[in-house]
Design an enzyme around this catalytic site. Structure first.
Site, mmCIF file in Angstrom:
data_model
loop_
_atom_site.group_PDB
_atom_site.id
_atom_site.type_symbol
_atom_site.label_atom_id
_atom_site.label_comp_id
_atom_site.label_asym_id
_atom_site.label_seq_id
_atom_site.Cartn_x
_atom_site.Cartn_y
_atom_site.Cartn_z
ATOM 1 N N LYS A 176 0.842 -0.933 -0.004
ATOM 2 C CA LYS A 176 -0.031 -0.111 -0.021
ATOM 3 C C LYS A 176 0.822 1.130 0.039
ATOM 4 O O LYS A 176 2.132 1.140 0.498
ATOM 5 C CB LYS A 176 -1.132 -0.010 1.275
ATOM 6 C CG LYS A 176 -2.192 0.920 0.950
ATOM 7 C CD LYS A 176 -3.272 0.142 0.468
ATOM 8 C CE LYS A 176 -4.457 0.839 0.000
ATOM 9 N NZ LYS A 176 -5.551 0.233 -0.364
ATOM 10 N N GLY A 181 -17.802 7.837 -3.218
ATOM 11 C CA GLY A 181 -16.500 7.858 -4.007
ATOM 12 C C GLY A 181 -16.872 6.772 -5.321
ATOM 13 O O GLY A 181 -17.908 6.396 -5.415
HETATM 14 P P1 NAD Z 1 -13.009 7.644 -2.923
HETATM 15 O O1 NAD Z 1 -12.108 8.891 -2.430
HETATM 16 O O2 NAD Z 1 -13.352 7.832 -4.165
HETATM 17 O O3 NAD Z 1 -14.407 7.928 -2.080
HETATM 18 C C1 NAD Z 1 -14.276 7.955 -0.492
HETATM 19 C C2 NAD Z 1 -15.930 8.474 -0.172
HETATM 20 O O4 NAD Z 1 -15.933 8.379 1.303
HETATM 21 C C3 NAD Z 1 -16.008 10.043 -0.794
HETATM 22 O O5 NAD Z 1 -17.617 10.074 -0.933
HETATM 23 C C4 NAD Z 1 -15.801 10.766 0.737
HETATM 24 O O6 NAD Z 1 -16.473 11.928 0.807
HETATM 25 C C5 NAD Z 1 -16.429 9.610 1.751
HETATM 26 N N1 NAD Z 1 -15.980 9.874 3.153
HETATM 27 C C6 NAD Z 1 -14.686 10.194 3.407
HETATM 28 N N2 NAD Z 1 -14.553 10.356 4.614
HETATM 29 C C7 NAD Z 1 -15.873 10.103 5.189
HETATM 30 C C8 NAD Z 1 -16.378 10.017 6.686
HETATM 31 N N3 NAD Z 1 -15.825 10.467 7.669
HETATM 32 N N4 NAD Z 1 -17.914 9.925 6.538
HETATM 33 C C9 NAD Z 1 -18.447 9.849 5.524
HETATM 34 N N5 NAD Z 1 -18.068 9.476 4.306
HETATM 35 C C10 NAD Z 1 -16.768 9.861 4.162
HETATM 36 O O7 NAD Z 1 -12.402 6.343 -2.531
HETATM 37 P P2 NAD Z 1 -12.850 4.843 -2.929
HETATM 38 O O8 NAD Z 1 -11.842 4.352 -3.803
HETATM 39 O O9 NAD Z 1 -14.419 4.934 -3.025
HETATM 40 O O10 NAD Z 1 -12.605 4.186 -1.394
HETATM 41 C C11 NAD Z 1 -13.810 3.924 -0.361
HETATM 42 C C12 NAD Z 1 -13.184 2.663 0.586
HETATM 43 O O11 NAD Z 1 -13.047 1.632 -0.090
HETATM 44 C C13 NAD Z 1 -11.771 2.835 1.176
HETATM 45 O O12 NAD Z 1 -11.807 2.465 2.535
HETATM 46 C C14 NAD Z 1 -11.025 2.084 0.250
HETATM 47 O O13 NAD Z 1 -9.542 1.696 0.720
HETATM 48 C C15 NAD Z 1 -11.613 0.959 -0.061
HETATM 49 N N6 NAD Z 1 -11.263 0.455 -1.009
HETATM 50 C C16 NAD Z 1 -11.287 1.037 -2.557
HETATM 51 C C17 NAD Z 1 -11.222 0.233 -3.481
HETATM 52 C C18 NAD Z 1 -11.027 0.748 -4.843
HETATM 53 O O14 NAD Z 1 -10.938 -0.018 -5.966
HETATM 54 N N7 NAD Z 1 -11.319 2.031 -5.170
HETATM 55 C C19 NAD Z 1 -10.890 -1.158 -3.241
HETATM 56 C C20 NAD Z 1 -10.766 -1.921 -2.168
HETATM 57 C C21 NAD Z 1 -11.113 -1.071 -0.985
#
Ligand code: NAD
Length: 416
Positions: free
Chosen positions: A106, A220
């Site tokens: 990571k 997101g």
């Molecule tokens: P992103 O940046 O696209 O979106 C994150 C979202 O969470 C945004 O809408 C933001 O406003 C919201 N957010 C942030 N802090 C917050 C809070 N305190 N309360 C409520 N909402 C809040 O990120 P993403 O890629 O969608 O990732 C989201 C989660 O999924 C993370 O934990 C990430 O590690 C996990 N994840 C992502 C992927 C991927 O392929 N993108 C894969 C596996 C896991």
């Protein structure tokens, strides 16, 4: 005693619990408790006003016994080395549970991308790649997107890597735009993989997905795709969604098109016409069948776990539930689909992307989803069956499956 919310302490405590059930050899346990390698570096970035700002970056290669380290890069103002270590550990267990031939890694940068112009973001992304280029590569470590990083950032990073090495190597980073060797279906892959696990859990629990109610925290990449897939493909009624600014609710269900249009226009989901604003706390405690945390860590803690009313908690986010909250939810009979199982769809399609890059032969989205479904369904049942057989909860079950696989690779290599 105050709950420990340090994500790496949580990741280690989860491993400790699994190690006790597995009666893991103490040296193997000690080895798997720590990252194998980590890099800390500074990234000087020329800002648009001519000044220079110095950002702090990290890359952790937690374990590469089963294959090259694999894991996203997060841009976040609250990033810490312990968050990156925890996420790298979870990636190690995730690639093992999904049974793809990769390890776990990571990366992260302490920055607030909202305060950066596009040009500054590009220079930061290229600077990050210059700092790690010598330590990564197809056979060493393959980065990807995570919170606040997206296909355009992957494109800048790929380009910087190829400028440095003087050759085309699209498989060195995944989550790329399609035009640069991205995979069909990679955008929605994490959410799609999670939906397959929800489908399997619902079957086991006798929950009819058509019309079942659902709340999603985070809007997101993962959360917004989850909304669309849940509503349009799996027939769920998504009654609430949120982002960091707050949430919205409509008992009749929220249209993904309406919410996305509103979010694009205003940058937030709140105040979307035809909905009622709610807080993130209220969203988590709604009386819904399925709750999907898809934002960040530590959202379900000992402070609110007792108020969770969902029957299934599908952890699309990494680390949304603390160990104390886990115990409370398990005692209440909530079915948890643990994070590194539920959200393994992203890395699985990233792996498919690497395979397609290697062959320079690309699959259509239906083939990607068919193969993803097979991987996720197999992983879900491996975890469920392990949990049943050992009489442990699903998170420990997932650890047992993953740790066994990683430990076996470590043992076969003769490292421990
Ligand atoms: P992103 O940046 O696209 O979106 C994150 C979202 O969470 C945004 O809408 C933001 O406003 C919201 N957010 C942030 N802090 C917050 C809070 N305190 N309360 C409520 N909402 C809040 O990120 P993403 O890629 O969608 O990732 C989201 C989660 O999924 C993370 O934990 C990430 O590690 C996990 N994840 C992502 C992927 C991927 O392929 N993108 C894969 C596996 C896991």
């Amino acid at each position: 005693m105050k709950e420990n919310l340090n994500p790496f302490a949580i990741a280690q405590a989860q491993l400790d619990e699994a190690a006790a059930v597995l009666q893991l050899d103490p040296a193997m346990h000690a080895f798997l408790r720590e990252p194998m390698r980590e890099f800390h570096f500074t990234i000087p970035v020329r800002m648009d006003d001519g000044s220079t700002r110095v950002f702090k970056g990290f890359r952790v290669q937690y374990n590469d016994a089963r294959g090259p380290a694999k894991g996203g890069i997060r841009f976040h103002p609250d990033e810490t080395i312990d968050t990156v270590r925890a996420l790298a550990a979870w990636m190690t267990w995730k690639t093992a549970v999904a049974d793809v031939p990769l390890g776990g890694g990571k990366g992260g940068v302490i920055c607030n991308p909202r305060e950066l112009s596009q040009n500054e973001l590009e220079r930061l992304s290229r600077g990050y790649m210059r700092a790690i280029a010598r330590h990564i590569g197809l056979t060493k470590d393959v980065p990807a997107p995570d919170v606040n990083t997206h296909p355009q950032i992957m494109a800048w990073m790929l380009d910087e890597y190829e400028i440095l090495t003087g050759k085309h190597e699209p498989g060195v980073i995944t989550g790329k735009p399609l035009e640069l060797g991205g995979s069909a279906g990679r955008g929605p892959a994490t959410a799609m993989g999670g939906m397959f696990t929800i489908r399997e859990a619902a079957k086991l629990l006798g929950i009819q997905l058509e019309g079942a109610t659902c709340a999603i925290q985070g809007y997101g990449n993962v959360g917004s795709h989850a909304h669309r897939l849940a509503s349009d493909v799996f027939g769920l009624k998504v009654v609430a969604v949120s982002d960091e600014f707050g949430g919205i609710y409509n008992e009749h269900g929220l249209s993904p098109d309406d919410v996305t249009r509103h979010q694009r226009r205003t940058g937030k989901v709140i105040d979307c016409p035809g909905t009622e604003n709610i807080t993130n706390k209220e969203l988590l405690e709604l009386d819904v069948d399925i709750l999907i945390p898809a934002a960040i860590e530590n959202q379900i803690t000992s402070a609110n776990a007792n108020n969770i009313r969902a029957k299934i908690v599908a952890e699309l986010a990494n680390g949304p539930t603390t160990p104390e909250a886990d115990n409370i939810l398990n005692d209440k009979g909530v079915y948890i689909i643990p994070d590194f199982l539920c959200n393994a769809g992203g890395v699985t399609v990233s792996y498919f992307e690497m395979v397609q890059n290697a062959y320079q032969f690309y699959w259509d989205e239906s083939l990607v989803n068919e193969r993803l479904d097979k991987k996720m369904t197999t992983a879900f049942h491996a975890v469920h069956n392990m949990a049943q057989a050992k009489k442990v909860d699903t998170r420990v079950g997932a650890y047992l499956v993953a740790v066994n696989r990683v430990a076996e690779a470590v043992r076969l290599r003769g490292w421990v």
